[in-house]
Motif scaffolding. Structure first.
Motif, PDB file in Angstrom:
ATOM      1  N   LYS A   1      35.320  16.755  20.624  1.00  0.00           N
ATOM      2  CA  LYS A   1      33.921  16.344  20.700  1.00  0.00           C
ATOM      3  C   LYS A   1      33.720  14.980  20.030  1.00  0.00           C
ATOM      4  CE  LYS A   1      29.303  17.772  19.036  1.00  0.00           C
ATOM      5  NZ  LYS A   1      28.553  17.630  20.299  1.00  0.00           N
TER       6      LYS A   1
ATOM      7  N   ILE B   1      30.635  21.300  22.548  1.00  0.00           N
ATOM      8  CA  ILE B   1      30.496  20.337  23.643  1.00  0.00           C
ATOM      9  C   ILE B   1      29.752  21.001  24.791  1.00  0.00           C
ATOM     10  CG2 ILE B   1      31.719  18.856  25.284  1.00  0.00           C
ATOM     11  CD1 ILE B   1      34.130  18.971  23.301  1.00  0.00           C
TER      12      ILE B   1
ATOM     13  N   ASP C   1      27.234  16.759  27.655  1.00  0.00           N
ATOM     14  CA  ASP C   1      28.109  15.901  26.858  1.00  0.00           C
ATOM     15  C   ASP C   1      29.310  15.367  27.621  1.00  0.00           C
ATOM     16  OD1 ASP C   1      26.425  16.423  24.722  1.00  0.00           O
ATOM     17  OD2 ASP C   1      27.600  18.159  24.062  1.00  0.00           O
TER      18      ASP C   1
END
Length: 437
Positions: free
Chosen positions: A166, A203, A208
Motif C-alpha cells: 500500500k 488497499i 486505490d
C-alpha cells in the motif's frame, strides 16, 4: 446494504440441516447408477445417450484432470469416445461459448472458475442478463493459485501482509504513474483472491488501484511491459514470471485460506438433463483422472502432459516444481520444500463441491457488487450445485471417504476473519472494505 438485505442473505445461507447422508440417494439417481456395472463401465446396451461432449479449458495446471481424462482414456472407458477438450482464449470466451452451447458452435461445459456457473446462470455476466443454467458436478482442485508482483517491488519481499505494498503504491501514484492489479474474470476466483489480499492490507481495490482483466496466458507478457503491478492467476504463469525474473510470488492463495476451493467441472444444465448417463460418465472420468493426478508418483508425468503444446504449451520447468510442492517464490525469499499449500486434486475432499464454499463465493460477489444483496443464495446454490450426482459417482467408484455434510463448516482466513456458512451476513459486516449494491 440495508439490514433487510443482510437479513435476506442470512436466512438464505446454508443451515445445519443441509446435510445429505452418505448412501441416501434419490430414486432418480439410483436408477441412473444401476446402468453402471461395479467396475464403472457402462453395461452392454445401457451406454450414454451420446458419446459426444465438447469441454472448454483455460491454459492452467488445474485443468490437468481434463487433460489426463483425455490422454489416459478415462473418457473412453466410460463410453464417452468423442469428447473434445478445447482450449479457450479467456474466461470471457469460455462464458460466451457456454452460452452458445455445442449446438451453436460453442461448448457443453468446462474447467471453470467456481463462481462463473452462478454468474452465468443468474445472468449477471451474460448479454441482456439472459441467464444460461449451469450445473456444477465436481470441484477440480483446492488451492494452487498465486499472487505475484513486479520485480520493482523485490526489496519489499511481499507476503500475506499487503500493507507495505500500500505504501509503495501510494508513492508510485504520487509520481503520476498508474497502479494496476490484474485478474482473469470479474467476480471469479482470481478476482476475489486478489481483492481479499489487497483489502486485508488496507488497499481498496475499487479506489486505490485499478483492477483490470487479463487472460491467464497473457499475464507474464503484460507484466513484462509494465501493464500491471500485481496479478493473481494459476500456474504455470507465476512460476514463469519468476523464472524470467520479471517478478516474484508474494504468496500462494492457500496462505490466504488453507485448502480453499478453486476451479469446478461444470456443464450446461440442458446437457445434463438431456444426457444424464453421459453427464455421469463425464463425471466418473474426471473424478478418476483427479485420483490419478493426486498421486505424487504421477506428478512428473502430469507436468509433462500439461506442458504439451496442445494443452498449456509451456516449459515443463515452469510446471513441475510447484506441481510437486517445491516453491521458489523468487526475490530472495526462502525456498519451500513440500509446501502445505500444494494444489490438491483429490486429497482433502478436493473433488467434492461443498455448498458452503459456493456460499462464500456468492457472499464475496455480493461484497464487491457483482451480485445484489437480495440474491437468494440458497435457492441459487441448490439450482446449480449437484453434489448429489458427485455422491452417486463416488459410490460407483467405491469411494469410502465421502463428506457427511454439504458444509465444511466454519472457515478461517489468514487475517483472522471467520466465515460461518450459517451467518454470511455477520461475515459481510466484519469486512471494512467492500462495495455492495
Amino acid at each position: 446494504m440495508s439490514k433487510k438485505d443482510l437479513s435476506t442473505l442470512l436466512t438464505t445461507g446454508l443451515g445445519r440441516r443441509d446435510v445429505l447422508r452418505a448412501g441416501a440417494y434419490t430414486a432418480a439417481t439410483l436408477a441412473a447408477a444401476r446402468v453402471l456395472s461395479p467396475s464403472g463401465v457402462f453395461a452392454q446396451g445401457s451406454g450414454p445417450e451420446t458419446t459426444k461432449a465438447k469441454l472448454g479449458y483455460i491454459a492452467l495446471t488445474d485443468a490437468g484432470p481434463l487433460f489426463v481424462a483425455k490422454e489416459k482414456g478415462f473418457f473412453d472407458k466410460y463410453g464417452m469416445t468423442e469428447v473434445e477438450v478445447a482450449k479457450q482464449s479467456s474466461w470471457g470466451t469460455t462464458r460466451d461459448n457456454i452460452v452458445l452451447g455445442s449446438g451453436g458452435g460453442g461448448i457443453d461445459g468446462a474447467h471453470i472458475l467456481t463462481p462463473m456457473p452462478y454468474l452465468i446462470t443468474s445472468g449477471a455476466v451474460t448479454q441482456n442478463k439472459a441467464g444460461t443454467p449451469m450445473t456444477i458436478l465436481a470441484r477440480l482442485n483446492v488451492a494452487g493459485q498465486c499472487i505475484s508482483v513486479g520485480q520493482e517491488y523485490a526489496d519489499l519481499k511481499l507476503g500475506t501482509d499487503a500493507a507495505p505494498f500500500k505504501t509503495a503504491l501510494e508513492k508510485k501514484k504520487a509520481s503520476g504513474k498508474d497502479v494496476k492489479a490484474a485478474m482473469t474474470f470479474p467476480g471469479g476466483t482470481h478476482d476475489l483472491w486478489i481483492r481479499y489480499w489487497l483489502a486485508a492490507g488496507g488497499i481498496d481495490p475499487n479506489k486505490d488501484i485499478q483492477t483490470i482483466v487479463v487472460p491467464p496466458p497473457q499475464m507474464v507478457a503484460n507484466m513484462k511491459v509494465g501493464t500491471m503491478d500485481t496479478f493473481c492467476v494459476c500456474e504455470p504463469w507465476n512460476e514463469q514470471l519468476k523464472n524470467q525474473k520479471i517478478g516474484y510470488t508474494a504468496l500462494t492463495t492457500g496462505e490466504l485460506w488453507d485448502k480453499h476451493p478453486e476451479k469446478s467441472f461444470a456443464l450446461r444444465t440442458d446437457y445434463v438433463e438431456q444426457n444424464p448417463k453421459a453427464a455421469m460418465a463425464l463425471l466418473l472420468a474426471v473424478m478418476e483422472a483427479q485420483q490419478w493426478c493426486e498421486k505424487m508418483e504421477n506428478k512428473e508425468e502430469l507436468a509433462t502432459i500439461c506442458a504439451k503444446r496442445n494443452w498449456i504449451g509451456a516449459p515443463v520447468a515452469d510446471i513441475a516444481d510447484r506441481m510437486k510442492g517445491k516453491f521458489d517464490y523468487g526475490a530472495g525469499k526462502p525456498v519451500v520444500e513440500n509446501s502445505p499449500y500444494i494444489m490438491h486434486f483429490w486429497k482433502d475432499h478436493a473433488s467434492y463441491p461443498f455448498k458452503s464454499h459456493d456460499l462464500w463465493f456468492l457472499t464475496e460477489d455480493i461484497r464487491w457488487g457483482y451480485l445484489p444483496g437480495t440474491t437468494d443464495t440458497k435457492a441459487l446454490i441448490d439450482k446449480v450445485n449437484r453434489e448429489d450426482l458427485w455422491r452417486e459417482a463416488a459410490k460407483t467408484l467405491g469411494v469410502s471417504d465421502v463428506p457427511a455434510s454439504t458444509s465444511r463448516g466454519v472457515e478461517k482466513f489468514f487475517d483472522g476473519k471467520v466465515f460461518d456458512p450459517e451467518k454470511p451476513a455477520e461475515y459481510l459486516e466484519s469486512l471494512s472494505i467492500k462495495r455492495m449494491v
